[in-house]
Motif scaffolding. Structure first.
Motif, PDB file in Angstrom:
ATOM      1  N   UNK A  19       0.827  -1.207   0.000  1.00  0.00           N
ATOM      2  CA  UNK A  19       0.000   0.000   0.000  1.00  0.00           C
ATOM      3  C   UNK A  19       0.860   1.256   0.000  1.00  0.00           C
ATOM      4  N   UNK A  20       1.999   1.214   0.682  1.00  0.00           N
ATOM      5  CA  UNK A  20       2.913   2.355   0.658  1.00  0.00           C
ATOM      6  C   UNK A  20       3.469   2.555  -0.747  1.00  0.00           C
ATOM      7  N   UNK A  21       3.821   1.477  -1.418  1.00  0.00           N
ATOM      8  CA  UNK A  21       4.351   1.542  -2.783  1.00  0.00           C
ATOM      9  C   UNK A  21       3.305   2.132  -3.731  1.00  0.00           C
ATOM     10  N   UNK A  22       2.052   1.673  -3.617  1.00  0.00           N
ATOM     11  CA  UNK A  22       0.984   2.193  -4.478  1.00  0.00           C
ATOM     12  C   UNK A  22       0.747   3.679  -4.197  1.00  0.00           C
ATOM     13  N   UNK A  23       0.673   4.045  -2.929  1.00  0.00           N
ATOM     14  CA  UNK A  23       0.398   5.433  -2.560  1.00  0.00           C
ATOM     15  C   UNK A  23       1.557   6.367  -2.917  1.00  0.00           C
ATOM     16  N   UNK A  24       2.746   5.816  -3.139  1.00  0.00           N
ATOM     17  CA  UNK A  24       3.904   6.638  -3.494  1.00  0.00           C
ATOM     18  C   UNK A  24       3.958   6.957  -4.980  1.00  0.00           C
ATOM     19  N   UNK A  25       3.001   6.466  -5.754  1.00  0.00           N
ATOM     20  CA  UNK A  25       2.959   6.727  -7.194  1.00  0.00           C
ATOM     21  C   UNK A  25       2.493   8.167  -7.415  1.00  0.00           C
ATOM     22  N   UNK A  26       3.435   9.050  -7.651  1.00  0.00           N
ATOM     23  CA  UNK A  26       3.105  10.481  -7.749  1.00  0.00           C
ATOM     24  C   UNK A  26       2.279  10.830  -8.980  1.00  0.00           C
ATOM     25  N   UNK A  27       2.222   9.945  -9.976  1.00  0.00           N
ATOM     26  CA  UNK A  27       1.367  10.240 -11.132  1.00  0.00           C
ATOM     27  C   UNK A  27      -0.111  10.026 -10.789  1.00  0.00           C
ATOM     28  N   UNK A  28      -0.399   9.151  -9.853  1.00  0.00           N
ATOM     29  CA  UNK A  28      -1.774   8.895  -9.431  1.00  0.00           C
ATOM     30  C   UNK A  28      -2.134   9.647  -8.148  1.00  0.00           C
ATOM     31  N   UNK A  29      -1.160   9.857  -7.290  1.00  0.00           N
ATOM     32  CA  UNK A  29      -1.377  10.514  -6.003  1.00  0.00           C
ATOM     33  C   UNK A  29      -0.385  11.658  -5.828  1.00  0.00           C
ATOM     34  N   UNK A  30      -0.638  12.789  -6.517  1.00  0.00           N
ATOM     35  CA  UNK A  30       0.305  13.902  -6.380  1.00  0.00           C
ATOM     36  C   UNK A  30       0.330  14.429  -4.944  1.00  0.00           C
ATOM     37  N   UNK A  31       1.486  14.841  -4.531  1.00  0.00           N
ATOM     38  CA  UNK A  31       1.627  15.366  -3.178  1.00  0.00           C
ATOM     39  C   UNK A  31       0.996  16.738  -3.042  1.00  0.00           C
TER      40      UNK A  31
END
Length: 50
Positions: A19-31
């Motif tokens: 889940x951390x790896x998925x949430x770190x995808x900045x193209x889908x979850x921009x900071x």
């Protein structure tokens, strides 16, 4: 509640890492640079959009 067995600990650790790896995808979850923009509702909305 007792302690988790080793297999349960490993499965939970794997789930957390994935889940951390998925949430770190900045193209889908921009900071968000502005901490005032952070909210539970906003996070839910961004997750649904992704």
């Amino acid at each position: 509640m007792g302690s988790l067995r080793k297999a349960e600990q490993l499965a939970l650790s794997g789930l957390i890492v994935m889940t951390d790896w998925i949430a770190s995808d900045s193209s889908e979850f921009p900071g968000l640079a502005d901490t005032d923009q952070i909210s539970f509702g906003g996070a839910r909305s961004r997750a649904e959009g992704a």
